[in-house]
Design a protein around this motif. Structure first.
Motif, mmCIF file in Angstrom:
data_model
loop_
_atom_site.group_PDB
_atom_site.id
_atom_site.type_symbol
_atom_site.label_atom_id
_atom_site.label_comp_id
_atom_site.label_asym_id
_atom_site.label_seq_id
_atom_site.Cartn_x
_atom_site.Cartn_y
_atom_site.Cartn_z
ATOM 1 N N ARG A 130 2.706 6.858 -10.029
ATOM 2 C CA ARG A 130 1.798 5.822 -9.525
ATOM 3 C C ARG A 130 2.111 4.450 -10.102
ATOM 4 O O ARG A 130 1.750 3.437 -9.513
ATOM 5 C CB ARG A 130 0.360 6.206 -9.857
ATOM 6 C CG ARG A 130 -0.121 7.457 -9.130
ATOM 7 C CD ARG A 130 -1.576 7.741 -9.430
ATOM 8 N NE ARG A 130 -2.048 8.919 -8.682
ATOM 9 C CZ ARG A 130 -3.285 9.388 -8.755
ATOM 10 N NH1 ARG A 130 -4.178 8.801 -9.549
ATOM 11 N NH2 ARG A 130 -3.634 10.452 -8.049
ATOM 12 N N ARG A 150 0.838 -1.197 0.000
ATOM 13 C CA ARG A 150 0.000 0.000 0.000
ATOM 14 C C ARG A 150 0.874 1.249 0.000
ATOM 15 O O ARG A 150 1.809 1.375 0.776
ATOM 16 C CB ARG A 150 -0.913 0.001 1.221
ATOM 17 C CG ARG A 150 -1.929 -1.121 1.247
ATOM 18 C CD ARG A 150 -2.807 -1.020 2.479
ATOM 19 N NE ARG A 150 -3.477 0.267 2.541
ATOM 20 C CZ ARG A 150 -4.230 0.664 3.576
ATOM 21 N NH1 ARG A 150 -4.376 -0.136 4.627
ATOM 22 N NH2 ARG A 150 -4.807 1.845 3.560
ATOM 23 N N TYR A 158 5.831 0.402 -5.212
ATOM 24 C CA TYR A 158 6.259 1.007 -3.957
ATOM 25 C C TYR A 158 6.769 -0.035 -2.965
ATOM 26 O O TYR A 158 7.660 0.242 -2.165
ATOM 27 C CB TYR A 158 5.091 1.792 -3.340
ATOM 28 C CG TYR A 158 5.442 2.497 -2.058
ATOM 29 C CD1 TYR A 158 6.130 3.711 -2.073
ATOM 30 C CD2 TYR A 158 5.108 1.953 -0.814
ATOM 31 C CE1 TYR A 158 6.459 4.362 -0.901
ATOM 32 C CE2 TYR A 158 5.427 2.599 0.364
ATOM 33 C CZ TYR A 158 6.111 3.800 0.319
ATOM 34 O OH TYR A 158 6.443 4.442 1.478
ATOM 35 N N PRO A 187 1.892 12.381 -8.296
ATOM 36 C CA PRO A 187 0.852 11.718 -9.107
ATOM 37 C C PRO A 187 1.412 11.020 -10.339
ATOM 38 O O PRO A 187 0.779 10.103 -10.862
ATOM 39 C CB PRO A 187 -0.082 12.868 -9.484
ATOM 40 C CG PRO A 187 0.770 14.082 -9.415
ATOM 41 C CD PRO A 187 1.762 13.846 -8.327
ATOM 42 N N PRO A 228 1.367 5.137 0.781
ATOM 43 C CA PRO A 228 0.753 6.162 1.638
ATOM 44 C C PRO A 228 0.033 7.218 0.810
ATOM 45 O O PRO A 228 0.474 7.602 -0.272
ATOM 46 C CB PRO A 228 1.959 6.747 2.384
ATOM 47 C CG PRO A 228 2.988 5.660 2.361
ATOM 48 C CD PRO A 228 2.795 4.954 1.071
ATOM 49 N N ARG A 229 -1.072 7.686 1.346
ATOM 50 C CA ARG A 229 -1.903 8.606 0.586
ATOM 51 C C ARG A 229 -1.198 9.926 0.322
ATOM 52 O O ARG A 229 -1.325 10.500 -0.773
ATOM 53 C CB ARG A 229 -3.212 8.861 1.343
ATOM 54 C CG ARG A 229 -4.171 9.798 0.631
ATOM 55 C CD ARG A 229 -5.512 9.828 1.324
ATOM 56 N NE ARG A 229 -6.124 8.504 1.333
ATOM 57 C CZ ARG A 229 -7.317 8.254 1.900
ATOM 58 N NH1 ARG A 229 -7.984 9.214 2.516
ATOM 59 N NH2 ARG A 229 -7.810 7.038 1.876
ATOM 60 N N HIS A 230 -0.417 10.417 1.272
ATOM 61 C CA HIS A 230 0.244 11.695 1.050
ATOM 62 C C HIS A 230 1.296 11.600 -0.043
ATOM 63 O O HIS A 230 1.549 12.577 -0.758
ATOM 64 C CB HIS A 230 0.874 12.189 2.362
ATOM 65 C CG HIS A 230 2.057 11.383 2.808
ATOM 66 N ND1 HIS A 230 1.937 10.177 3.465
ATOM 67 C CD2 HIS A 230 3.392 11.614 2.679
ATOM 68 C CE1 HIS A 230 3.127 9.708 3.745
ATOM 69 N NE2 HIS A 230 4.040 10.559 3.273
ATOM 70 N N MET A 269 1.001 9.631 -2.713
ATOM 71 C CA MET A 269 0.257 9.610 -3.971
ATOM 72 C C MET A 269 -0.164 11.025 -4.373
ATOM 73 O O MET A 269 -0.173 11.372 -5.560
ATOM 74 C CB MET A 269 -0.965 8.711 -3.828
ATOM 75 C CG MET A 269 -0.632 7.251 -3.626
ATOM 76 S SD MET A 269 0.169 6.509 -5.066
ATOM 77 C CE MET A 269 -1.164 6.638 -6.249
ATOM 78 N N ILE A 270 -0.486 11.832 -3.398
ATOM 79 C CA ILE A 270 -0.876 13.218 -3.701
ATOM 80 C C ILE A 270 0.345 14.032 -4.132
ATOM 81 O O ILE A 270 0.253 14.856 -5.065
ATOM 82 C CB ILE A 270 -1.556 13.846 -2.468
ATOM 83 C CG1 ILE A 270 -2.840 13.075 -2.140
ATOM 84 C CG2 ILE A 270 -1.851 15.316 -2.705
ATOM 85 C CD1 ILE A 270 -3.505 13.534 -0.861
#
Length: 976
Positions: free
Chosen positions: A671, A658, A675, A668, A660-662, A664-665
């Motif tokens: 992707r 997975r 990872y 961009p 981390p969301r930060h 991915m932001i």
């Protein structure tokens, strides 16, 4: 017998023969400088067991050993995982473990963004360096979204961003998009800067090529990991950068002394190796020193997209310009003082066409000239214009006229390989199989040097280097002789021994001869190569002249120097082996000996490891163990020598993958990256210290295991300090001499036991030459002897039973027809003489046969007792039963108890009344026993009414009831 090649491959391949035992001399990397075969084996065994045990280390540089952790009382652990604080996954790691009294320091970087941080792996603390720099490299998809990378489209060549990190000096990042530049940040600076921005004055010089910067990208970088190369090159080569236009540029890292005029990041030298063809990989000898420089050894290697290999054996010389003159112009002039040589067997191959036009366009490429060519200004200007024309070609042109375009090749170089003649370097060009029409392949090139006369043309895989001829001892040999030194044809000058490369004879040229060999991939010719690694242990990067075990070769005579060196090279423990490992996208790791025999056309791997990872993303190897990193985050340690087929230890478990969301932001455009994959692995160069760093995602994991066999101290007694499990004594003291003495005693004990076993087999089977037979032949012979003995025993039993049956019939008839007066019990079994055997034997075998016959007779007698006799009726004490017959009493109605074995037999003519008894022989005894058993069987099937009415006991009853008269009124009572 299996051949040596078959033994070498035993238990390594999927179809291995488990019956093959590997008994040849093993090849391995040394763990210590002054080593012996035995000490290396013992030390390696102890380290492998320590790694399996996984006990944390307690010395300086281990987890929890810092002053802060020691004061806080934290528990010491063997593994520490911490966050690198980078915005994307870590791709590069370099560390310095031996940092004096200070803890180890590591630098980690993300090549996609060009950012890096430094950390203390023992505590996981991230320093401020790198966190305050706002630089972030732009991605290729952001600049030119429609451009196909790796030169596979119609536009210019481009690659993802590249990076190289060095803990002593800093980071070097290259932007892979057209127009990209190199970015450098020193460890002493908080902010970095771009390199090489001043090129405006170069256009005014006609002998200098004009580089189109807007179509140039950076595709390979190198930065020094130690001060060896900057010192040997006088600060001219601290960083090297290769571009997609075939240009190599050298930059300085500065120096603490005032001998050099360069500072950090100054351009020093520049070359054009293959105009228009990208330089995809650069390798430099990090242990390069003045001694290697004096021997003219290879210290830098470059690889381009067409598979051409360029190497350098001499260092450039600084050519300072006038004050205020352009530094780039001085860099071009400095580059002409040292030339790059092309490895001829890797020269580009023109693609065949119908009109043979590509033969003229595809097989030629200009290069930067050198001062040794003695070109004029007009020739230099013409060469520069020819280079400019090739720089304007797009990758599509080279793909059309040449074969083998692949920008994803990998390069590995063994600079320390030595043949004892001042050469021996080995270059490995690895085709990963990612390009169309280029299958996976590992090609090895080995260098050797020689001397030829100037009139002798060089061809094939040879590169000639003209050196300045020193004065000869015999005058102008090979030139025009003076009138006072005329040599007649009949007289020949004495030939000197072959000189070293630095002292060639007059009129001679040093020739670099390269031999190529294709490494055997076994059944993995279709597998895609994804990772490569070369052993970088401190003892693997030493040449023969630097090896402590080779110091004795310096005193050898010059005439026998080569033979002496080769002999000592074979005597070094492990044969100076250096491991080369590649990982595939099918989860396999293939390991070779990079210094295998040059005569082998296809060197075979020493082991193939099938890991549990679906794809190998990273691999690292030392002289002791190999560590692989998978695309799933799994990290495991393996033994290259296959002492165990399973992994030694799992250093990191699988990741959930997975992102981390930060992150991915923030990124961009990244992707598509994996990872969870392992990005980099760095192991301690000292193979005797079990520590290293691995990166997965943005996290780092540092491990440090104890390398001691047993803990020292008085709290716990060391019961088994011996590696073989034997109790250690004070006399041995844990020394190697004690181990040797103990093993000698064990060998003597084993030899004595083996001699006793051989003696027993000879006595058993009667063959004096049994020890000369093989194991299989001895087993077959023993089986044959046993079968023969068994058949003889069966025949003996059959003949004995047949004779006993005949005798029983004769005895039964004699009992019915002949009246006997008395019967005397047979003599004791010990007094009987056995019948002579059919095959009389002598010695121990004769005694054995007599015992067998006696056991058969006793078994027959016991059978007779079980059928109808009572052991309690023995009167003589010699047999289990007694046969006694008495005359009928005069009293009516009273019959005395009888001990007769059967009740139906009536003695006649006063049988048993006489005082004397005839002696019955052995055959009559056996016949009597058999006749009794036969009569009992007949009585079981027939009616026994008469016997019951006569008061006879049942033959099956061992204790028959007594017939007594009744007492008192009523009937008689049967008492038991």
């Amino acid at each position: 017998m299996a051949t040596g090649t078959t033994k070498r491959n035993a238990d390594l391949w999927p179809d291995a023969n488990t019956d093959i035992v590997r008994s040849e001399t093993r090849y391995f990397g040394r763990l210590t400088s002054l080593a012996t075969w035995r000490s290396e084996y013992l030390f390696r065994t102890r380290l492998i067991r320590s790694l399996v045990r996984g006990k944390p280390g307690t010395s300086s540089g281990n987890i929890g050993s810092s002053v802060r952790n020691a004061q806080s009382g934290k528990k010491i652990s063997a593994v520490l995982t911490y966050n690198s604080k980078l915005p994307w996954l870590v791709t590069n790691v370099h560390a310095v473990f031996n940092n004096g009294k200070k803890p180890p320091r590591a630098v980690q970087g993300a090549s996609d963004l060009g950012v890096a941080t430094t950390s203390d792996p023992t505590s996981g603390k991230i320093e401020k360096w790198g966190l305050e720099d706002p630089y972030n490299s732009i991605q290729l998809d952001e600049v030119m979204p429609n451009l196909v990378p790796y030169g596979l489209g119609e536009g210019p060549a481009a690659t993802p961003n590249v990076m190289d990190v060095s803990q002593p000096y800093g980071i070097l990042c290259g932007e892979g998009f057209p127009g990209g530049r190199a970015f450098f940040r020193s460890v002493n600076e908080q902010r970095g800067r771009y390199l090489g921005g001043e090129t405006g004055v170069v256009d005014t010089y006609p002998d200098i090529p004009k580089i189109p910067e807007m179509s140039e990208a950076i595709c390979s970088v190198w930065i020094a990991k130690s001060s060896a190369v900057p010192t040997a090159t006088r600060s001219l080569a601290g960083m090297l950068i290769g571009s997609t236009l075939g240009v190599v540029t050298a930059y300085s890292l500065g120096t603490e002394s005032n001998a050099s005029r360069f500072s950090n990041g100054d351009i020093t030298a520049r070359w054009v190796l293959s105009p228009g063809v990208p330089i995809i990989s650069l390798k430099v000898d990090d242990q390069y020193n003045l001694r290697r420089k004096a021997s003219a050894r290879v210290w830098a290697v470059a690889l381009n997209a067409l598979g051409e290999v360029y190497y350098m054996t001499e260092t450039p010389t600084d050519v300072p310009g006038d004050k205020g003159e352009d530094a780039t112009k001085s860099a071009w002039y400095t580059g002409r003082t040292a030339s790059w040589h092309l490895l001829e067997s890797t020269r580009r191959v023109a693609r065949q066409d119908d009109f043979d036009k590509n033969a003229l366009r595809g097989g030629y490429s200009p290069r930067s000239p050198s001062n040794s060519m003695n070109l004029s200004r007009e020739q230099l200007a013409a060469e520069a214009r020819e280079i400019d024309r090739f720089l304007r070609h797009k990758p599509a042109h080279f793909r059309k006229v040449c074969e083998g375009w692949d920008m994803q090749r990998k390069l590995e170089v063994d600079f320390a390989s030595d043949d004892g003649h001042g050469a021996g370097e080995r270059i490995f060009v690895i085709d990963c199989g990612l390009a169309e029409g280029v299958p996976p392949r590992v090609e090895r090139y080995s260098r050797s040097i020689g001397l030829v006369e100037d009139s002798t043309p060089t061809a094939g895989d040879q590169t000639s280097v003209k050196l300045k001829p020193p004065p000869s001892l015999f005058g102008d040999v090979g030139g025009v002789p003076s009138p006072s030194k005329v040599v007649t044809p009949e007289i020949q000058l004495p030939r000197c021994p072959p000189p070293t490369p630095m002292s060639p004879i007059d009129g001679s040229t040093v020739v670099h001869d390269w031999r190529s060999a294709t490494m055997d991939l076994r059944n993995y010719h279709q597998a895609t190569i994804s990772a490569t690694a070369l052993d970088c242990s401190i003892h693997s990067v030493l040449t023969l002249a630097e090896d402590p075990l080779h110091s004795s070769t310096d005193a050898a005579p010059a005439a026998a120097a080569a033979t002496h060196i080769d002999q000592n090279a074979r005597e070094i423990p492990g044969r100076r082996t250096r491991f080369l490992a590649i990982g595939t996208k099918t989860g396999n790791v293939i390991i070779w000996n990079a210094r295998d025999d040059e005569s082998a056309a296809s060197p075979e791997p020493i082991r193939i490891i099938q890991t549990e990872s679906p794809e190998i993303s990273c691999v690292a190897v030392t002289a002791l163990y190999l560590v692989h990193g998978g695309s799933d985050g799994l990290v495991q340690a393996w033994d290259p020598l296959a002492s165990t087929l399973d992994p030694i230890r799992t250093l990191n478990a699988r990741s959930n993958g997975r992102v981390p969301r930060h992150m991915m932001i923030m990124n961009p455009t990244l992707r598509e990256g994996t990872y969870a994959a392992v990005g980099a692995i760095f192991l301690d160069p000292d193979p005797s210290i079990l520590r290293g760093i691995v990166s997965f995602g943005a996290f780092l994991r540092y491990w440090s295991y104890s390398s001691k066999g047993q803990s020292s101290g008085r709290k716990r007694r060391i019961r088994h300090s011996d590696l073989h499990g034997r109790l250690a004594s004070r006399r041995l003291g844990g020394t190697v001499a004690g181990y040797i003495a103990a093993e000698e005693r064990e060998l003597r004990r084993e030899n004595e036991q083996r001699a006793k076993e051989q003696n027993r087999l000879r006595n058993r089977f009667g063959v004096g030459a049994l020890g000369d037979l093989t194991e299989e032949e001895a087993i077959r012979y023993a089986q044959m002897i046993s079968e023969e003995a068994y058949q003889q025993d069966e025949q003996r039993r059959t003949s004995a039973s047949d004779s006993a049956a005949d005798a029983s019939l004769d005895t039964a008839s004699s009992f019915s027809e002949t009246s006997l007066d008395t019967v005397t019990p047979e003599p004791s079994v010990t007094d009987q003489s056995p019948p002579p055997p059919a095959n009389p034997a002598t010695g121990a075998e004769g005694d054995y046969e007599r015992q067998i016959q006696q056991a058969i007779r006793l078994s027959l007698l016991e059978g007779a007792n079980d059928l109808g006799q009572s052991p309690h009726g023995n009167s003589s004490g010699e047999y289990e039963f007694a046969v006694t017959y008495k005359a009928k009493s005069n009293k009516k109605g009273k019959n005395s108890g009888s001990n007769s074995p059967y009740a139906g037999h009536t003695p006649v003519n006063g049988f048993g009344s006489g005082p004397s008894r005839p002696v019955v022989n052995e055959d009559e005894d056996l016949a009597l026993a058999l006749s009794l058993s036969m009569q009992e069987q007949e009585q079981a099937h027939s009616s026994m009414a008469e016997a019951v009415s006569a008061g006879a006991a049942s033959p099956q009853d061992e204790f028959p009831p007594l017939e007594t008269e009744g007492v008192g009124k009523g009937k008689g009572v049967r008492r038991w």
